[in-house]
Enzyme design. Structure first.
Site, PDB file in Angstrom:
ATOM      1  N   PHE A 137     -26.427  17.481  -6.632  1.00 15.72           N
ATOM      2  CA  PHE A 137     -27.565  17.850  -7.624  1.00 15.72           C
ATOM      3  C   PHE A 137     -27.017  18.157  -8.981  1.00 15.72           C
ATOM      4  O   PHE A 137     -26.015  18.555  -9.389  1.00 15.72           O
ATOM      5  CB  PHE A 137     -28.046  19.494  -7.092  1.00 15.72           C
ATOM      6  CG  PHE A 137     -29.144  20.055  -8.184  1.00 15.72           C
ATOM      7  CD1 PHE A 137     -30.506  19.843  -7.759  1.00 15.72           C
ATOM      8  CD2 PHE A 137     -28.733  20.689  -9.244  1.00 15.72           C
ATOM      9  CE1 PHE A 137     -31.312  19.927  -8.910  1.00 15.72           C
ATOM     10  CE2 PHE A 137     -29.866  21.264 -10.071  1.00 15.72           C
ATOM     11  CZ  PHE A 137     -31.190  20.862 -10.064  1.00 15.72           C
ATOM     12  N   ASP A 238     -18.903  17.452 -12.356  1.00 21.19           N
ATOM     13  CA  ASP A 238     -19.969  18.154 -12.683  1.00 21.19           C
ATOM     14  C   ASP A 238     -19.494  19.594 -12.171  1.00 21.19           C
ATOM     15  O   ASP A 238     -19.576  20.011 -10.979  1.00 21.19           O
ATOM     16  CB  ASP A 238     -21.214  17.924 -11.925  1.00 21.19           C
ATOM     17  CG  ASP A 238     -22.404  18.715 -12.382  1.00 21.19           C
ATOM     18  OD1 ASP A 238     -22.120  19.882 -12.640  1.00 21.19           O
ATOM     19  OD2 ASP A 238     -23.524  18.251 -12.095  1.00 21.19           O
ATOM     20  N   LYS A 267     -24.083  26.946 -16.888  1.00 17.61           N
ATOM     21  CA  LYS A 267     -24.230  28.143 -16.246  1.00 17.61           C
ATOM     22  C   LYS A 267     -23.553  29.239 -16.955  1.00 17.61           C
ATOM     23  O   LYS A 267     -23.732  29.945 -17.725  1.00 17.61           O
ATOM     24  CB  LYS A 267     -24.149  27.884 -14.723  1.00 17.61           C
ATOM     25  CG  LYS A 267     -25.208  27.122 -14.162  1.00 17.61           C
ATOM     26  CD  LYS A 267     -25.064  27.096 -12.598  1.00 17.61           C
ATOM     27  CE  LYS A 267     -26.258  26.173 -11.971  1.00 17.61           C
ATOM     28  NZ  LYS A 267     -27.465  26.437 -12.175  1.00 17.61           N
TER      29      LYS A 267
END
Length: 425
Positions: A137, A238, A267
């Site tokens: 993702f 990532d 995040k």
């Protein structure tokens, strides 16, 4: 005010495509706990999807943000820059796992960081193609969707994806895909679909997030580094979900013996405030011309101030060590249930980035129903959980690393009760 009343308003106001895990509307939060608008308390095992590793409203983060609010809130760094942006770049460059000179650019979201990493890779190499992995993702923007290895709900109905994006199998031995299998598939991809001389980069999550919390085998990451070096490709990791002490080290790549060329972060970088970054080798990051990177809100001074406090808290409170301790407690409790709960097929995850996977006892196929039943029962008892995985049969655990010991014990008791009750439902 009632949750149900707000939910009805939401149905008439907010686009249906904004999915919601719960119908619990937050009123306030502190560390690992959330209180809804009806005054009910919940233990948060989601952290806003790995955003508040340092807990909701950590005092030092809030203090740093208040101090910045008293000075200025926005100038756009590309117009009137500020020292805190530069200093945060220096700090990330110092801790990023690459060797040699490094550079950083700040943006706003994880998807934006991924977009910029691909831009940088293509600019620096002069190549166009990108390889990502099944189950990965990387965001909901068009390039993010193209890279994401999961159709539902992320790609369905949105039309053609950007070209020159290819997917390879992610090695998950539990599901019959070994490192050798994944490397063989990558070789077949080079023979059948894309010339490796056209590939700018391979992008991979060191631990898949939405895909099920599967950790990249160490031998596969080492082999991937060799493949990239052999063909002149860049390796992009990532770390949007894995970064900032979540896996028991500052970054998940710190668990490996090889380093990426570029790395995306977001995040938990700013402890609840929007901020993302790309850090990479200097010669790659400096390839785009001035003006080619950036954004109006990129590197917001509010987010930057919060990020400085987050890095201080991780170091001063030894949150990497804390993550390993908490993860060990969680996995030990889950392991104690194996004999009584045959639906459990795997318990995994580095640090405090953990997951439990469930299968149907009779069919031995992935059971999203069981995972969702556990989630709903836990929510009834005041514990917020998230599911994930291509089959939806995985529960992932992302509680704040600052969670109090007594609150963790309470949460584990609720989790155990919810799993046991789901067997008899």
């Amino acid at each position: 005010m009632k949750n149900a009343e707000i939910s009805q308003r939401k149905m008439q106001t907010i686009a249906r495509g904004v999915g919601m895990t719960t119908q619990v509307y937050a009123d306030r939060a502190e560390n690992s706990e959330i209180w809804d608008v009806e005054g009910r308390r919940y233990i948060d095992f989601s952290s806003g999807i790995a955003v508040v590793n340092t807990g909701h409203r950590h005092p030092r983060v809030i203090e740093a943000v208040k101090a910045q609010l008293d000075r200025f809130t926005h100038t756009c760094h590309q117009v009137v820059p500020y020292e805190s942006y530069v200093r945060l770049g220096e700090r990330l460059n110092a801790i990023a796992p690459m060797k040699g000179d490094k550079r950083t650019v700040f943006v706003t979201t994880g998807a934006e960081a991924v977009e910029n990493a691909i831009k940088i890779a293509r600019n620096a190499t002069g190549r166009q193609a990108v390889i990502a992995f099944a189950g990965g993702f990387h965001g909901r923007t068009f390039m993010g969707m193209a890279l994401t290895g999961k159709v539902q709900p992320y790609k369905a109905g949105f039309g053609a994806m950007p070209g020159d994006v290819f997917h390879a199998p992610f090695p998950v031995p539990l599901h019959g895909v070994t490192t050798a299998d994944a490397l063989a598939a990558l070789d077949r991809l080079f023979k059948a679909d894309v010339d490796p001389a056209r590939v700018a980069a391979i992008i991979i999550e060191p631990v898949q997030g939405e895909g099920g919390f599967y950790e990249v085998p160490r031998d596969f990451m080492t082999a991937l580094r060799k493949v990239c070096d052999q063909h002149g490709m860049l390796l992009i990791t990532d770390e949007v979900q894995t970064g900032f002490a979540r896996t028991g080290k500052m970054f998940a790549m710190d668990h490996h013996d090889v380093a990426p060329d570029l790395m995306t972060m977001a995040k938990s970088l700013a402890g609840g405030f929007p901020l993302a970054a790309v850090t990479g080798r200097a010669e790659l990051m400096d390839a785009p011309n001035p003006g080619g990177l950036g954004g109006t809100y990129g590197g917001s001074p509010i987010g930057v101030a919060a990020a400085h406090a987050v890095l201080d808290v991780i170091e001063d409170e030894k949150l990497c060590d804390r993550a390993n301790q908490l993860g060990a407690r969680l996995k030990q409790r889950l392991e104690s249930l194996r004999d009584d709960v045959p639906e459990i097929v795997d318990i995994r995850g580095p640090g405090f980035m953990n997951a439990v996977e469930f299968n149907d006892v009779k069919t031995r196929l992935p059971s999203a129903d069981f995972a969702n039943a556990v989630r709903l029962k836990a929510l009834e008892k005041g514990l917020i959980l998230l599911t994930c995985g291509v089959h939806g049969n995985v529960i992932r655990f992302l509680a704040p690393i600052t969670i109090q010991d007594e609150v963790l014990t309470e949460a584990l008791d609720i989790l155990e009760a919810s799993i046991r009750e789901s067997r008899t439902a």
